[in-house]
Write a protein that holds these residues in place. Structure first.
Motif, PDB file in Angstrom:
ATOM      1  N   VAL A  22      19.127  -0.059   4.076  1.00 36.23           N
ATOM      2  CA  VAL A  22      19.334  -0.679   2.768  1.00 36.23           C
ATOM      3  C   VAL A  22      20.162  -1.950   2.928  1.00 36.23           C
ATOM      4  N   ALA A  23      21.198  -1.875   3.764  1.00 39.11           N
ATOM      5  CA  ALA A  23      22.061  -3.040   3.997  1.00 39.11           C
ATOM      6  C   ALA A  23      21.287  -4.189   4.642  1.00 39.11           C
ATOM      7  N   ARG A  24      20.319  -3.853   5.469  1.00 42.05           N
ATOM      8  CA  ARG A  24      19.483  -4.888   6.115  1.00 42.05           C
ATOM      9  C   ARG A  24      18.443  -5.461   5.175  1.00 42.05           C
ATOM     10  N   GLY A  25      18.236  -4.802   4.027  1.00 46.46           N
ATOM     11  CA  GLY A  25      17.254  -5.284   3.064  1.00 46.46           C
ATOM     12  C   GLY A  25      15.842  -4.825   3.342  1.00 46.46           C
ATOM     13  N   VAL A  26      15.668  -3.787   4.193  1.00 40.94           N
ATOM     14  CA  VAL A  26      14.315  -3.314   4.515  1.00 40.94           C
ATOM     15  C   VAL A  26      14.015  -1.957   3.884  1.00 40.94           C
ATOM     16  N   ALA A  27      14.990  -1.365   3.191  1.00 40.72           N
ATOM     17  CA  ALA A  27      14.758  -0.112   2.468  1.00 40.72           C
ATOM     18  C   ALA A  27      15.271  -0.283   1.050  1.00 40.72           C
ATOM     19  N   ARG A  28      14.463   0.191   0.093  1.00 41.50           N
ATOM     20  CA  ARG A  28      14.818  -0.012  -1.314  1.00 41.50           C
ATOM     21  C   ARG A  28      14.445   1.220  -2.128  1.00 41.50           C
ATOM     22  N   PHE A  29      15.384   1.701  -2.937  1.00 45.09           N
ATOM     23  CA  PHE A  29      15.138   2.803  -3.866  1.00 45.09           C
ATOM     24  C   PHE A  29      14.833   2.222  -5.246  1.00 45.09           C
ATOM     25  N   VAL A  30      13.753   2.694  -5.875  1.00 43.29           N
ATOM     26  CA  VAL A  30      13.441   2.214  -7.225  1.00 43.29           C
ATOM     27  C   VAL A  30      13.511   3.342  -8.254  1.00 43.29           C
ATOM     28  N   GLY A  31      13.766   4.574  -7.817  1.00 38.32           N
ATOM     29  CA  GLY A  31      13.861   5.691  -8.743  1.00 38.32           C
ATOM     30  C   GLY A  31      12.497   6.125  -9.252  1.00 38.32           C
ATOM     31  N   SER A  32      12.516   6.983 -10.272  1.00 38.02           N
ATOM     32  CA  SER A  32      11.268   7.422 -10.899  1.00 38.02           C
ATOM     33  C   SER A  32      10.718   6.308 -11.774  1.00 38.02           C
ATOM     34  N   VAL A  33       9.416   6.132 -11.725  1.00 32.20           N
ATOM     35  CA  VAL A  33       8.781   5.080 -12.528  1.00 32.20           C
ATOM     36  C   VAL A  33       7.648   5.686 -13.345  1.00 32.20           C
ATOM     37  N   PRO A  34       7.377   5.151 -14.530  1.00 36.08           N
ATOM     38  CA  PRO A  34       6.251   5.640 -15.337  1.00 36.08           C
ATOM     39  C   PRO A  34       4.935   5.497 -14.584  1.00 36.08           C
ATOM     40  N   ASN A  35       3.995   6.376 -14.902  1.00 39.26           N
ATOM     41  CA  ASN A  35       2.710   6.382 -14.199  1.00 39.26           C
ATOM     42  C   ASN A  35       2.006   5.034 -14.256  1.00 39.26           C
ATOM     43  N   ASP A  36       2.119   4.347 -15.389  1.00 39.42           N
ATOM     44  CA  ASP A  36       1.381   3.094 -15.520  1.00 39.42           C
ATOM     45  C   ASP A  36       2.001   1.941 -14.730  1.00 39.42           C
ATOM     46  N   GLU A  37       3.161   2.201 -14.094  1.00 41.45           N
ATOM     47  CA  GLU A  37       3.780   1.163 -13.265  1.00 41.45           C
ATOM     48  C   GLU A  37       3.610   1.428 -11.766  1.00 41.45           C
ATOM     49  N   VAL A  38       3.081   2.607 -11.428  1.00 46.25           N
ATOM     50  CA  VAL A  38       2.951   2.965 -10.010  1.00 46.25           C
ATOM     51  C   VAL A  38       2.016   2.011  -9.281  1.00 46.25           C
ATOM     52  N   GLY A  39       0.933   1.635  -9.947  1.00 40.10           N
ATOM     53  CA  GLY A  39      -0.051   0.776  -9.300  1.00 40.10           C
ATOM     54  C   GLY A  39       0.523  -0.538  -8.815  1.00 40.10           C
ATOM     55  N   ALA A  40       1.451  -1.118  -9.581  1.00 43.55           N
ATOM     56  CA  ALA A  40       2.051  -2.395  -9.186  1.00 43.55           C
ATOM     57  C   ALA A  40       2.816  -2.259  -7.873  1.00 43.55           C
ATOM     58  N   TYR A  41       3.505  -1.132  -7.691  1.00 42.00           N
ATOM     59  CA  TYR A  41       4.229  -0.908  -6.429  1.00 42.00           C
ATOM     60  C   TYR A  41       3.250  -0.649  -5.280  1.00 42.00           C
ATOM     61  N   LEU A  42       2.213   0.150  -5.540  1.00 45.70           N
ATOM     62  CA  LEU A  42       1.261   0.464  -4.479  1.00 45.70           C
ATOM     63  C   LEU A  42       0.500  -0.778  -4.014  1.00 45.70           C
ATOM     64  N   SER A  43       0.294  -1.723  -4.924  1.00 45.53           N
ATOM     65  CA  SER A  43      -0.441  -2.935  -4.539  1.00 45.53           C
ATOM     66  C   SER A  43       0.320  -3.759  -3.513  1.00 45.53           C
ATOM     67  N   GLN A  44       1.627  -3.497  -3.363  1.00 40.89           N
ATOM     68  CA  GLN A  44       2.453  -4.235  -2.407  1.00 40.89           C
ATOM     69  C   GLN A  44       2.651  -3.466  -1.100  1.00 40.89           C
ATOM     70  N   ALA A  45       1.951  -2.325  -0.933  1.00 43.98           N
ATOM     71  CA  ALA A  45       2.173  -1.470   0.234  1.00 43.98           C
ATOM     72  C   ALA A  45       0.939  -1.392   1.128  1.00 43.98           C
ATOM     73  N   ASP A  46       1.190  -1.089   2.399  1.00 44.16           N
ATOM     74  CA  ASP A  46       0.111  -0.883   3.367  1.00 44.16           C
ATOM     75  C   ASP A  46      -0.097   0.591   3.670  1.00 44.16           C
ATOM     76  N   VAL A  47       1.009   1.341   3.785  1.00 48.94           N
ATOM     77  CA  VAL A  47       0.949   2.719   4.276  1.00 48.94           C
ATOM     78  C   VAL A  47       1.802   3.630   3.404  1.00 48.94           C
ATOM     79  N   LEU A  48       1.230   4.771   3.005  1.00 50.43           N
ATOM     80  CA  LEU A  48       1.979   5.829   2.329  1.00 50.43           C
ATOM     81  C   LEU A  48       2.431   6.837   3.389  1.00 50.43           C
ATOM     82  N   VAL A  49       3.718   7.147   3.403  1.00 48.06           N
ATOM     83  CA  VAL A  49       4.256   8.150   4.314  1.00 48.06           C
ATOM     84  C   VAL A  49       4.553   9.415   3.519  1.00 48.06           C
ATOM     85  N   LYS A  50       3.983  10.537   3.965  1.00 46.11           N
ATOM     86  CA  LYS A  50       4.192  11.818   3.263  1.00 46.11           C
ATOM     87  C   LYS A  50       4.306  12.913   4.317  1.00 46.11           C
ATOM     88  N   MET A  51       5.489  13.526   4.423  1.00 44.71           N
ATOM     89  CA  MET A  51       5.776  14.475   5.496  1.00 44.71           C
ATOM     90  C   MET A  51       5.897  15.917   5.014  1.00 44.71           C
TER      91      MET A  51
END
Length: 414
Positions: free
Chosen positions: A237-266
């Motif tokens: 977070v201090a380096r600026g490469v990790a960011r928490f945005v909290g819970s977001v409404p369903n209709d806003e999820v797409g905007a975040y996903l459009s900026q991503a390449d890979v979903l990580v789910k463990m």
């Protein structure tokens, strides 16, 4: 409810979580088929959910006062509300008053349950009061296998309705990636470790740093382990490469996903993770835990995403590193993932499938006459010895949730 519509009570409070998201999708998808699906939230201590947020309560959400004189009274009052409000079908989910009412509902009301995971607790929720259940909806092949083999659910009672997404809402134009830009990761889930394994993320980022993979990660969601995860990720977070945005409404999820390449789910267990198909619909390549009959049915390994062994941070890091270094593979998987979701998990088919379930159960008589309230019993998923209940009452809720989740993880046959 418009003229001619029939009413379905999907028992869930408004909350940040997959179950409430599924309710919203069902409500929208079946409205054109003559069904009014409402979220019914009994006001009682036994129905408090983590992540409850009344601000999410929009159209179709009803809060019902059921009293506080014990579970039997709450179930009786909820049943009375169903009758007075012309409910044709009840989907009890995991709300105790709704589950407790199942054996006692009048013959005019049908019961449909929906299996939410591949754990014993999830199966008990989906099959409690089985003689009075008219249909059990499962989302992944693994659930059908377990329900038939271990919980004696006849195949004629089962209907397969996988989760779905509205691809048109998630297919937001993706910005052109700049030359040399790092891999853009996203985590979209509840921030909880026992099931979701969120505390593995720092180990993943350490390995990516060690392998000289440039990246950034956006973490979407909230949960009981958020603070601990935030502490562990502080260097990034201090380096600026990790960011928490909290819970977001369903209709806003797409905007975040459009900026991503890979979903990580463990995750260690899931029933049908909607976040995976949401990401795929947006062209985000999933790198997810290999869960037999669940994620290996959703994700086609090496074609629409990559599957990794459970709890193996090194394999997750290797998968991310591979996609970073082979951008053609990343692009091909992105296109294949989006196309596959549109073909297999579209919202129109989802609406038709749920409507078919509703129509079929309404055409059939109830399988078993309702029980008199004098024969009331606490649902098995919430039952325990008297000593257990007395002692358990004084344990903090966060400890209870963690203990239950640990027990579930240990009991899942992988």
């Amino acid at each position: 409810m418009t003229v001619g519509q029939r009413r379905v009570a999907f028992c869930t409070p408004p909350h940040y979580g997959g179950i409430y998201s599924v309710f919203r999708r069902i409500r929208e998808a079946v409205a054109g088929h003559g069904w009014d699906v409402i979220a019914v939230h009994p006001k009682s201590e036994s129905s408090r959910w983590y992540g409850y947020d009344e601000r999410l309560a929009g159209d179709g959400v009803v809060s019902v006062s059921v009293g506080g004189g014990g579970l039997q009274e709450e179930a009786k009052n909820l049943t009375r509300w169903f009758v007075e409000n012309d409910v044709a079908i009840v989907i009890p989910m995991s709300l105790p008053p709704a589950l407790a009412a199942v054996p006692h509902l009048p013959e005019s009301i049908r019961v449909v349950t929906r299996c939410i995971n591949v754990t014993p607790h999830a199966y008990r929720l989906a099959t409690w009061g089985l003689p009075w259940i008219d249909r059990v909806v499962f989302t992944s092949p693994r659930q059908a296998e377990d329900l038939k083999a271990r919980y004696r659910v006849d195949a004629s009672l089962l209907s397969h309705v996988p989760n779905a997404v509205d691809v048109s809402r998630l297919a937001i134009p993706r910005p052109t990636q700049r030359q040399g830009q790092g891999l853009r990761l996203v985590f979209l889930d509840r921030l909880e470790h026992t099931q979701k394994r969120v505390l593995m993320l720092p180990g993943l980022l350490e390995r990516l740093d060690r392998d000289n993979v440039a990246f950034d990660i956006v973490i979407i969601g909230d949960g009981p382990d958020r603070n601990r995860l935030a502490d562990d990720l502080q260097p990034w977070v201090a380096r600026g490469v990790a960011r928490f945005v909290g819970s977001v409404p369903n209709d806003e999820v797409g905007a975040y996903l459009s900026q991503a390449d890979v979903l990580v789910k463990m995750s260690r267990n899931e029933g049908f993770p909607s976040s995976v198909i949401e990401a795929m619909a947006a062209g985000v390549v999933p790198v997810v835990s290999h869960l037999r009959g669940v994620t290996d049915w959703i994700v086609q390994h090496e074609k629409t995403g990559l599957l990794c062994p459970l709890d193996n941070v090194s394999d997750f890091a290797a998968a991310c590193r591979r996609l970073d270094r082979d951008r053609r593979l990343l692009r091909n998987m992105s296109e294949a993932a989006s196309r596959d979701v549109g073909e297999r998990f579209d919202i129109a088919g989802f609406g038709r499938n749920w409507s078919r379930v509703f129509e079929e159960v309404m055409r059939q008589p109830r399988r078993t006459p309702p029980l008199a309230w004098q024969r009331f019993r606490t649902p098995l998923p919430y039952r325990g010895t008297l000593a257990h209940r007395i002692l358990w009452r004084h344990v903090p809720r966060s400890w209870k949730d963690r203990a239950r989740a640990m027990a579930e993880n240990l009991s899942v046959d992988r």
